[in-house]
Motif scaffolding. Sequence first.
Motif, short mmCIF file in Angstrom:
data_model
loop_
_atom_site.label_atom_id
_atom_site.label_comp_id
_atom_site.label_asym_id
_atom_site.label_seq_id
_atom_site.Cartn_x
_atom_site.Cartn_y
_atom_site.Cartn_z
N GLN A 405 36.60 -12.34 -2.68
CA GLN A 405 37.85 -12.23 -3.42
C GLN A 405 37.77 -11.08 -4.44
O GLN A 405 38.73 -10.31 -4.61
CB GLN A 405 38.16 -13.54 -4.13
N HIS A 406 36.60 -10.98 -5.09
CA HIS A 406 36.42 -9.90 -6.05
C HIS A 406 36.48 -8.54 -5.35
O HIS A 406 37.11 -7.58 -5.84
CB HIS A 406 35.08 -10.08 -6.75
N SER A 407 35.83 -8.45 -4.16
CA SER A 407 35.86 -7.19 -3.40
C SER A 407 37.27 -6.88 -2.92
O SER A 407 37.71 -5.73 -2.92
CB SER A 407 34.91 -7.28 -2.20
N GLU A 408 38.00 -7.92 -2.52
CA GLU A 408 39.38 -7.71 -2.06
C GLU A 408 40.25 -7.17 -3.19
O GLU A 408 41.07 -6.26 -2.99
CB GLU A 408 39.95 -9.03 -1.53
N GLU A 409 40.10 -7.74 -4.39
CA GLU A 409 40.86 -7.24 -5.53
C GLU A 409 40.51 -5.78 -5.83
O GLU A 409 41.38 -4.97 -6.14
CB GLU A 409 40.59 -8.13 -6.75
N THR A 410 39.21 -5.45 -5.73
CA THR A 410 38.80 -4.07 -5.97
C THR A 410 39.39 -3.12 -4.94
O THR A 410 39.88 -2.03 -5.28
CB THR A 410 37.27 -3.97 -5.96
#
Length: 815
Positions: A405-410
């Motif tokens: 999820q963090h990578s997707e937001e980035t």
Amino acid sequence: MMPRHLPKIPACRAAVILFIFGMTVIELFTGYLTPADAQQESSDVRIGVLAFRGHQQAMTRWQPMAAYLNRNMPGFNFLIVPLNLQQVRKATAAQDIDFVLTNPGNYVLLESAYGASRIATLKRHWKGYDYSRFGAVTFSRRDNNSIKTLKDIKGRSLMIVNNHAFGGFQMAWRELKEAGIDPFKDLGELKFNGFPQDNIVHSVMKGDVDVGTVRTGILENMSVNGNVNLDQVRVLDKRNVEGFQFLLSTRLYPEWPLAKLKHTLDSLASRVVVALLSAPKGAFSASAIDTVTWTIPLDYSNVHELMRELSIGPYLPDPNATLIKTLQTYAYWVAIILAALFGLSLLSIYVLRVNRRLVDTQHILQDEINERIDAQKKLNEQQHFLEQRVAERTASLAESNEVLQHSEETLRELNRIASMFPVPLEEKIRALIELGRKHFGFVSGSLYSRNGGGIKLLQQIGKSSHYDVAGLPDGVALDEIDNLLQNDEVMMTERSFASAAGEAVNSSINRKSCVAVKVMVEGRPYGFLCLADDQGFSRNLGEVDRDILQLIADWLGMEIARKQVGDREQKHLSDLSHVTRLSTMGEMASGLAHELNQPLTAIANYIRGCLRRINRGNIELSELEAIMLQSVNEAERAAEIIRRMRAFVNKKDPHHELVNINELIIRVSGFLESEMERESIELKLSLADKPEQITVDAIQIEQVMLNLLRNAIDAVKAPWQGPREIKISSYNSEDGRIHVDVMDTGYGLPEGEQQQIFDPFYTTKDEGMGMGLSISRTIIEAHGGTMYTEVTGQYTIVGIAIPKSADKRDELDIA
């Protein structure tokens, strides 16, 4: 039994009589449009005619038919509208005409695209013969012995009307294709003549082209009028068709149809058909030799065959057709077929399995019982183990999900930053560095470039007092990172360093860590992005994190490359503009010399007169001061001219400043004032009352205005015999732009070429290079503006529109 004394009626004539009778009955019973209604309406009916031999010939040929219909259908005013092929399609699409008389190929296109329907077919009468079909004749000069058949055309020049003309090209194209010749590849030259087709015959006979093709009857008509000698013409692949008296090289096709358009009333079309088919021979013919009548509509299937074979018209392949688009179009049926096949497959598998199971049921059941007993024991043993693994896996998946999820937001934020436009380069680089710093949790992020002078810090985010002048934590070896990344096989490295105090290597206290990734610009190493902080532990970047960091570096490289390309293009434009200004100043040399000569001559005269009066001793001090003052004024006038010339031709870097557009127009007009006076050209200025200041490069805009004014002078000066007037106007538009229009009363622009004048190397001048307007448009577009052309009354207008405020320029030094 029919009495013998009654005359026999030919079959075609009987069909015509029955068709007329049927139309009359339909008209009487439908009652859509009675004669009384027609008289009350008294409306115009426009018949579009393809003018293949020119506007005048079309009017002469078809006006008698309109006059005949006006006499026999009171209450209507039939008008003949001559059109070329492109105008026929536009008029049909816009419903500007009610009926259309055109060639069969054009009719098939109108039928497919606009729903036109034929109601009658033309029948020609030539020297006692009747024709309801026609073809094309391909010919050369008889004294050209190197061309005797269609195959001999290969490598030669062929003149046609255009590639959309049915009788003027497409009939011959079909025969050339059968002869193994592609007219678009195998010919030396394919020339388009347009209408009238008579010009093709003249070009062949004069030797301008080797071969020409026209519809049948053109050569015979020109021969009757004394415009061509048929003994000097050689017909290629001549065909002889019984009852067809014209020279022929192709198959025969139905004659021109008269078609009603989709919006035309059926009742009106019925009355027109009845009137035409019942007309006596010669009722609307302009010539006693070549007369026409009408017959019932013929079969045009062979026209469809031609277009299908050549893949033109309605049979032109759709370039957008793809497998995905086809599946989307027929998705419903594809789904039904796939479902049916899937059902049949399942049924077949089920039947096979049932048959097999019926044979082996007993053995399978026994084996399953034994296996079930063993499996139950194993399940009991594994149940506790599985419960533990599920709990561990659940925790791992939750952690992985959080990372994803963090990578997707980035990635989403990276996409947003990359798609921002227009945004200065410095702001974009700061946003990309900040994104990488926040994603990986580093304290600082820095972008470095590397050149012959060493390593240079370009941008840095998150620097604090604990960091050195290079933007890194104390102890992080910048040179070591740079040397490592100079290896072509290394794109990224993660390092940790001891602090400046020199603690033990195995101690994590006061250690510094960083991650560096190489930045490539146009395939070459440019520098590197370094993310650093004072935490000694390693991030242990996973594959996804490394891809994200590399993606950020790639975007940084692309943005820097975009800026470098823009700088090179701007320098190229500046150099090209400078050369153009020098060329323009060279063209104006004589005028400027004349303008400089005036104040210099005045100074010389003032001083000579002063010397003579001094020698005679009859000059007062006040008169001497006045003469000296006049000489000083003339000298300042000459100096101002030279300053303007130097400012215009001087090569400087682009510099945007606030400029009053009216003052700029007046300044440019002054350059050419003497030349316009010599050519007796009247200059009128219509400037805005309250011009706003605009931010532009003044020298470049002066160059554009000077080019437009020079073009206007060239258009109205000798040998132009019309009025010599140039008008320059400026005004503010509602969309926040300032417009400047340069208008002249000269030759004007060729029809259909108003936008081509901005193309490089396009010129209408004998000695022009065709680069002035192209460079001018590039300059205006670089300012966020546009250039346009118009024709209004006697004026030809070339104008510019510039926004009142300019975009901010990138200020980051990336050289």
